[in-house]
Scaffold this active site. Structure first.
Site, PDB file in Angstrom:
ATOM      1  CB  THR A 187      24.680  11.811   4.784  1.00 22.83           C
ATOM      2  OG1 THR A 187      23.407  12.397   4.738  1.00 22.83           O
ATOM      3  CG2 THR A 187      25.367  12.066   6.212  1.00 22.83           C
ATOM      4  N   GLY A 217      19.507  17.952  10.438  1.00 18.65           N
ATOM      5  CA  GLY A 217      19.169  16.606  10.654  1.00 18.65           C
ATOM      6  C   GLY A 217      19.707  16.077  11.444  1.00 18.65           C
TER       7      GLY A 217
END
Lengths: 321, 321
Positions: A187, A217
């Protein structure tokens, strides 16, 4: 009008040490480029919101990080990206999930915030907003990467449902990446305090290699992967998204500060090394409070991260310091 | 093994009073049927998680409420439904967003929790899980409703981007519904405390009439429209989803109880009549704490809601009491 010193912090994912001889330089360069992009906005008196967006756009454009151009492949060998922004001065937010063909998903998240009455848009509906507002698209070639495809094949070889390699099972090559590529929680994110005292956060991700299409997510979820509130802090997370969702990590850090009087550091340590670990979560976050304190905790071996304070130089880190 | 008295609470959406002569009876029947469905599970010693799922399935099957069979139409005259479940004993959760053709979206949310490693799945990827696990599908005819289509036409007549009628603009018919159909925030939800002391919550919605395809509100978002934690409370929300997302309503009530020692009622009042209203949010929630206290605050004129305590009778309400 008096101003306060700005600060910006970024991350590029967390994970375990690669056994290969790592080449850290390109990762430091990528993190520092993002810090400079955000700091340029802040130096000019710009908003924390614009700064975190600029920093995340820079990380999305860098193929080393799992977001935008460097997004990993799903189980269908497609790309599904998630991104979000949040403005701590208004509690306004914008987010997209499950989008493809968008060069900078964080820009689309900002467009959702600025040009719709919504916070979260998914899939084709989100892409429609990109077309309506001229958000830059990119073709499949832009997102294609032989390295990412090879990652998908390696993960697939471990069996259905596996979304990251179990490194105890076999030795892998990471092409010199300091943090194991196949097991990284990929990320990117940024948090900032601007000279006017406003906080903001931005997050973007390609998700998990070999992920089930449709899986989302914590990255586009306000209160989980992202949170910003001028009263307390701005937070941008990276890690096992499902655990971050269940632990409401971003809002929990805010709440500990707001309701229990914990410091940014106390709150971040409690969450990352407490509840998050208790439920099996791995990862970390970057955070900044209204006084300019920065805290970047993680419960993995390493996390690509960096910080840039007004008047200083961009500093980046990979392992513990 | 000693047990404690169970309690279950449900809601069917919040909104403003209809100017028509209302026919409240079918709404009370729908709410009480849901309470009985959940209470039957709890009476038999079943889990709060199974009970809230059963209650929400009952509300989804009732065409009066905006979820499942009664889901409203999007701007594309399609259905896009969101649902979630959360287990307060484990902090496990499952959620789906933007699904169609699923008879009971809450059942699919439970399937995501029980049979995948994920928390949130969207669109086609979520529907794929339904097919893999034999979750009951339903065709377009099942979800079709002349009343809902007429609602869409009425809202469309007010212009692009409008997702609920401005009732100051024109007089409408609500076909006897006590709360104005066209302006209602249509969600259904349930919270329960079982005889073993476990808390759980479930939520389901068809979203907003004339909503932009891809728009997701708070219903499938852990910490926003839903939250459950045995340490504090279970919460199920209904209202203007974007504001509930920004305010992280579910987790905020938990955090106020956990970190500031507020009661369920103090926390709920502070959020629903405090932060939520400050940022322009309308709606309410049902909540229960680990001692069996129930609180059902709302800042609208009415909210379809009900509560059923062990040894008692199902009680349902529409306006203030």
């Amino acid at each position: 009008m008096s101003t306060i010193p700005f600060v910006i912090a970024v991350h590029g994912g967390a994970g375990t040490i690669s056994p290969d001889k790592p080449n850290e330089a390109p990762y430091h360069e990528g993190l520092q480029a993002a810090l400079r992009a955000g700091a340029a906005v802040l130096e000019a008196g710009g908003s924390a919101l614009d700064a975190v967006q600029a920093a995340v756009q820079s990380l999305e454009d860098c193929p080393l990080f799992n977001a935008g151009r460097g997004a990993v492949y799903t189980a269908d060998a497609t790309h599904e990206m998630d991104a979000s922004v949040m403005d701590g001065s208004t509690l306004r937010a914008g987010a997209v999930a499950g989008v493809n063909g968008i060069r900078n998903p964080v820009t689309l998240a900002r467009t959702v915030m600025d040009h719709t009455s919504h916070v979260l848009l998914i899939g084709e509906g989100a892409i429609r907003v990109a077309r309506e507002h001229g958000v830059e698209m990119a073709d499949a070639e832009y997102f294609h990467s032989e390295e990412r495809l090879a990652q998908l094949e390696r993960v697939r070889a471990q069996g259905a449902g596996v979304t990251a390699l179990d490194h105890s099972a076999q030795a892998m090559t990471d092409n010199g990446a300091p943090i194991r590529e196949d097991g990284k929680f990929g990320t990117v994110g940024a948090v900032a305090l601007d000279q006017h005292g406003n906080l903001a956060a931005a997050v973007s991700t390609g998700g998990l290699t070999n992920k089930r299409p449709g899986r989302v997510g914590d990255s586009p979820i306000v209160g989980a992967g992202i949170y910003a509130n001028n009263a307390t802090c701005a937070v941008a997370c990276t890690g096992t998204g499902e655990h971050f969702l269940r632990a409401c990590v971003g809002h929990d850090i805010h709440a500990r500060m707001a309701y229990r009087g914990e410091s940014l550091e106390e709150a971040g340590e409690a969450v990352v090394h407490g509840l998050l670990k208790e439920i099996g979560g791995s990862g970390g976050l970057v955070s900044v409070d209204a006084k300019g304190n920065v805290h970047m905790p993680f419960n993995t071996v390493g996390m690509y991260r960096g910080v840039f304070r007004q008047g200083g130089q961009p500093q980046s880190y990979i392992f513990r310091i």
